[in-house]
Design a protein around this motif. Structure first.
Motif, PDB file in Angstrom:
ATOM      1  N   VAL A  99       1.132  -1.298  -0.146  1.00  0.00           N
ATOM      2  CA  VAL A  99       0.093  -0.105   0.214  1.00  0.00           C
ATOM      3  C   VAL A  99       1.143   1.544   0.077  1.00  0.00           C
ATOM      4  CG1 VAL A  99      -2.204   1.135   1.234  1.00  0.00           C
ATOM      5  CG2 VAL A  99      -1.439  -1.250   0.949  1.00  0.00           C
ATOM      6  N   PHE A 100       2.048   1.438   1.145  1.00  0.00           N
ATOM      7  CA  PHE A 100       2.704   2.318   1.219  1.00  0.00           C
ATOM      8  C   PHE A 100       3.623   3.214  -0.670  1.00  0.00           C
ATOM      9  CE2 PHE A 100       7.387   3.251   1.204  1.00  0.00           C
ATOM     10  CZ  PHE A 100       7.764   4.393   1.536  1.00  0.00           C
ATOM     11  N   ILE A 101       4.064   1.762  -1.081  1.00  0.00           N
ATOM     12  CA  ILE A 101       4.678   1.779  -2.428  1.00  0.00           C
ATOM     13  C   ILE A 101       3.710   2.158  -3.236  1.00  0.00           C
ATOM     14  CG2 ILE A 101       5.216   0.825  -4.738  1.00  0.00           C
ATOM     15  CD1 ILE A 101       7.677  -0.684  -2.046  1.00  0.00           C
ATOM     16  N   SER A 102       2.315   1.569  -4.264  1.00  0.00           N
ATOM     17  CA  SER A 102       1.478   2.150  -4.054  1.00  0.00           C
ATOM     18  C   SER A 102       0.971   3.778  -4.247  1.00  0.00           C
ATOM     19  CB  SER A 102      -0.342   1.635  -4.466  1.00  0.00           C
ATOM     20  OG  SER A 102       0.151  -0.240  -4.192  1.00  0.00           O
ATOM     21  N   ASN A 103       0.949   4.328  -2.749  1.00  0.00           N
ATOM     22  CA  ASN A 103       0.552   5.766  -2.869  1.00  0.00           C
ATOM     23  C   ASN A 103       2.018   6.553  -3.100  1.00  0.00           C
ATOM     24  OD1 ASN A 103      -2.136   6.407  -1.386  1.00  0.00           O
ATOM     25  ND2 ASN A 103      -1.485   4.570   0.088  1.00  0.00           N
ATOM     26  N   LEU A 104       3.396   5.968  -2.993  1.00  0.00           N
ATOM     27  CA  LEU A 104       3.772   6.449  -3.429  1.00  0.00           C
ATOM     28  C   LEU A 104       4.554   6.128  -4.476  1.00  0.00           C
ATOM     29  CD1 LEU A 104       6.993   7.830  -1.804  1.00  0.00           C
ATOM     30  CD2 LEU A 104       7.853   5.629  -1.936  1.00  0.00           C
ATOM     31  N   LEU A 105       4.037   5.646  -5.490  1.00  0.00           N
ATOM     32  CA  LEU A 105       4.594   6.126  -6.774  1.00  0.00           C
ATOM     33  C   LEU A 105       3.063   6.778  -7.647  1.00  0.00           C
ATOM     34  CD1 LEU A 105       4.706   2.306  -7.875  1.00  0.00           C
ATOM     35  CD2 LEU A 105       6.182   3.468  -8.312  1.00  0.00           C
ATOM     36  N   ARG A 106       1.821   6.654  -6.704  1.00  0.00           N
ATOM     37  CA  ARG A 106       0.973   6.632  -7.398  1.00  0.00           C
ATOM     38  C   ARG A 106       1.282   8.812  -7.522  1.00  0.00           C
ATOM     39  NH1 ARG A 106      -4.762   4.390  -7.619  1.00  0.00           N
ATOM     40  NH2 ARG A 106      -4.156   2.755  -7.816  1.00  0.00           N
ATOM     41  N   GLY A 107       1.081   9.207  -6.036  1.00  0.00           N
ATOM     42  CA  GLY A 107       2.015  10.891  -5.434  1.00  0.00           C
ATOM     43  C   GLY A 107       0.118  11.544  -5.736  1.00  0.00           C
ATOM     44  N   THR A 108      -0.610  11.582  -5.105  1.00  0.00           N
ATOM     45  CA  THR A 108      -1.571  12.233  -5.771  1.00  0.00           C
ATOM     46  C   THR A 108      -1.739  12.413  -4.226  1.00  0.00           C
ATOM     47  OG1 THR A 108      -3.213   9.868  -5.216  1.00  0.00           O
ATOM     48  CG2 THR A 108      -2.298  10.905  -6.968  1.00  0.00           C
ATOM     49  N   ASP A 109      -3.293  12.873  -3.800  1.00  0.00           N
ATOM     50  CA  ASP A 109      -3.821  13.521  -2.742  1.00  0.00           C
ATOM     51  C   ASP A 109      -5.073  12.618  -1.842  1.00  0.00           C
ATOM     52  OD1 ASP A 109      -2.240  15.929  -3.003  1.00  0.00           O
ATOM     53  OD2 ASP A 109      -3.734  16.921  -3.909  1.00  0.00           O
ATOM     54  N   VAL A 110      -4.649  11.536  -2.971  1.00  0.00           N
ATOM     55  CA  VAL A 110      -5.355  10.803  -2.669  1.00  0.00           C
ATOM     56  C   VAL A 110      -5.481   9.163  -1.910  1.00  0.00           C
ATOM     57  CG1 VAL A 110      -8.566   9.802  -2.825  1.00  0.00           C
ATOM     58  CG2 VAL A 110      -7.482  12.135  -3.860  1.00  0.00           C
ATOM     59  N   PRO A 111      -5.756   9.054  -0.653  1.00  0.00           N
ATOM     60  CA  PRO A 111      -5.305   7.693  -0.472  1.00  0.00           C
ATOM     61  C   PRO A 111      -5.462   6.515  -1.795  1.00  0.00           C
ATOM     62  CG  PRO A 111      -5.886   8.337   1.169  1.00  0.00           C
ATOM     63  CD  PRO A 111      -6.283   9.080   0.384  1.00  0.00           C
ATOM     64  N   VAL A 112      -4.980   5.661  -1.757  1.00  0.00           N
ATOM     65  CA  VAL A 112      -4.938   3.968  -2.910  1.00  0.00           C
ATOM     66  C   VAL A 112      -6.277   3.373  -2.133  1.00  0.00           C
ATOM     67  CG1 VAL A 112      -4.068   2.484  -4.368  1.00  0.00           C
ATOM     68  CG2 VAL A 112      -3.033   4.637  -4.140  1.00  0.00           C
TER      69      VAL A 112
END
Lengths: 280, 283
Positions: free
Chosen positions: B20-33
């Motif tokens: 989950v951390f890596i998905s969020n880091l890669l997407r880098g948006t203001d909304v949680p994955v």
């Protein structure tokens, strides 16, 4: 090479299967995967311990057996994966689906491997429905009406499904060494029948049984995902052919999404609900 | 041509947290994955990923042929990709009978290997299996243990050969691949340092704001809230929730002395190797 699973037919042949030399690689390929390469008119499929299949122009398959392969293993891949690519070349929609006959039309049960297609049609077969195909159902469109061609006269079941259906007496030996899968023979069919309905089987989920009719874009998108080897077909250049074939089916057939609860596969419960839906 | 970062671990060791951390880091948006849409970090054993790359139908291949097919698949996927790929796996690092490794060096950028104190793994695993602790201990010492999981919406996942807890850890540490080990306990204690170091090792973005935001979006209570609201496809059907406690040391309340002795008898050497036998095992 004798094909033990194919019913005899005395019409003129329109597909030739030969034993012979096949190229190591093709001169032109739109895409290459682990054990395949090809374009929309020519496809090379390799199953390393079994055989190499060269599929051309929708009417010719050349087979080079591997050194220690067994004829029944070659036949299993010839009639499955290799024929699916031949059917793509012929412009058919290769539904990843099993099928039965009802009132002169074909009803398809589509879904991923493990969704329960084979187990369901085997159960329906025991309730006196005629089983027409197991894993792969070819569909051709004639004058805007999709017709299902007959499949091969057997259903492949996992060992646990054989037990659940108490089908032990009717099944042949394991058809590939090391796979806990068995073939249940059914009567072979020869006629093409109009497709009246398609049920899309999903893996188990947290809720109960549900049957929901699909419409519009959702119906089209979900059918696209039910093509046998559809991803490979699109990558070798068949994307527009694939869309066209699926759109023709989506325009004229009723499609129902089917979900079942998690836990032990209640096959009788699923068959009851499907049969009740037939009557609607 | 690109390469793959393997997010590898024995089950119940924090892999989903990292994912989950890596998905969020890669997407880098203001909304949680969405935890059910972790597209950036797919399962290495997802059937469609492999089926569409191999050629012959997977369900017709033997387990040994599937290892060969998967190994070659990862080479093809890496060759096709134009950016680094991140694949989650619970498979041990194994080989086909021909000697071909399931996770080949040629396709590999590096491994982030997560490890957790097996005494806590046993507690978490028992909860996951909705079974007594004894069942978890048996699974953790079964060399032929295969993990059979059902992805969301029936997405099929090929059985993963997990083996014993010890052989799993040893297989990855001795794989010859570049491995960065992350201990679950350290991730809990010093999340920013641990996740930043992993990001740097794996070539992920490392700027502080982005790492802190990805960490905030993957905080345990946030994952629990998402699961409560929308469910989580990888939850076992036998349990209420996937994200249970997210803590270290619960074995002290949940295991009896004999269970602790059994685990240490089964896994002592490997526990020592990854630093879990420095503490006094039982009061």
């Amino acid at each position: 090479m004798e094909l033990s699973r194919v019913p005899e037919c005395h019409d003129e042949a329109d597909v030739f299967v030969r034993l012979g030399a096949t190229p190591q690689t093709l001169r032109e390929s739109a895409d290459r995967g682990v054990w395949y390469e090809g374009s929309t008119h020519e496809f090379l499929l390799e199953v390393p311990p079994v055989a190499r299949f060269w599929i051309r122009a929708g009417n010719e398959i050349t087979v080079t057996p591997a050194a220690a392969s067994r004829p029944d293993e070659i036949e299993a891949f010839l009639l499955g994966s290799a024929f699916a690519h031949l059917l793509h070349q012929r412009g058919a929609w290769t539904a990843h689906a099993a099928a039965i006959e009802r009132d002169g039309s074909a009803i398809l049960f589509a879904g991923q491997s493990g969704a329960g297609k084979s187990t369901l049609v085997a159960a329906l077969g025991r309730r006196n429905h005629t089983v027409r195909s197991d894993d792969l159902t070819p569909v051709v469109v004639r004058e805007a009406q999709p017709f299902a061609l007959p499949g091969l006269p057997f259903v492949r079941l996992q060992g646990d499904s054989v037990e659940r259906l108490a089908a032990g007496d009717d099944v042949e030996d394991e058809y590939r060494r090391g796979l806990d899968k068995y073939e249940l023979r059914v009567t072979s069919q020869t006629e093409a029948l109009p497709v009246s309905r398609i049920y899309l089987l999903h893996g188990p989920h947290d809720g109960g049984f549900s049957l929901d009719r699909l419409e519009g874009q959702a119906k089209f998108r979900r059918l696209l995902q039910c093509t046998y080897k559809g991803g490979i077909f699109e990558r070798i250049g068949g994307r527009s052919l694939h869309f066209r074939a699926v759109a023709a089916v989506a325009n004229s057939v009723s499609v129902t999404s089917v979900r079942r609860p998690r836990g032990v596969f209640d096959i009788a419960g699923l068959a009851d609900r499907i049969e009740a839906d037939f009557a609607k | 041509m690109s390469r793959i970062v393997w997010l590898a671990s024995y089950p119940k060791s924090g892999n989903t947290w990292l994912r989950v951390f890596i998905s969020n880091l890669l997407r880098g948006t203001d909304v949680p994955v969405d935890i059910n849409e972790l597209r950036e970090t797919p399962l290495a054993a997802a059937r469609d990923l492999i089926d569409d790359t191999v050629g012959p139908e997977l369900s017709e291949l033997t387990p040994d042929e599937i290892i060969q097919a998967r190994s070659a698949t990862y080479d093809v996927l890496a060759a096709r990709a134009d950016r680094t790929l991140y694949f989650k796996t619970h498979d041990a690092w194994t080989r086909a009978s021909s000697g071909l490794p399931l996770f080949p060096k040629s396709a590999t950028r590096c491994v982030l290997y997560l490890v957790r104190n097996p005494l806590d793994v046993a507690v978490s695993f028992a909860h996951h299996l909705a079974a007594p602790i004894g069942k978890a201990l048996r699974v953790m010492r079964d060399p032929e243990h295969d993990l059979v999981m059902q992805g969301r919406d029936g997405v099929a996942v090929i059985p993963q050969r997990v083996g014993t807890w010890s052989s799993h850890v040893e297989s990855w540490l001795d794989s010859g691949l570049p491995v960065h080990v992350m201990r679950y306990e350290d991730m809990l204690e010093r999340p920013f340092d641990q996740f930043s170091a992993a990001a740097a090792f794996a070539g992920l973005p490392t700027d502080e704001d982005r790492v802190r935001q990805a960490l905030a979006f993957s905080a345990f209570d946030k994952l629990q809230a998402q699961e409560k609201e929308r469910g989580f496809g990888e939850k076992s059907r036998r349990t209420e929730s996937f994200f249970r406690a997210g803590t270290a040391g619960s074995w002290r309340e949940r295991l009896d002395d004999e269970q602790v002795r059994h685990l240490i008898a089964d896994h002592g050497p490997t526990m020592r190797r990854v630093g879990y036998l420095d503490e006094a095992p039982v009061e």
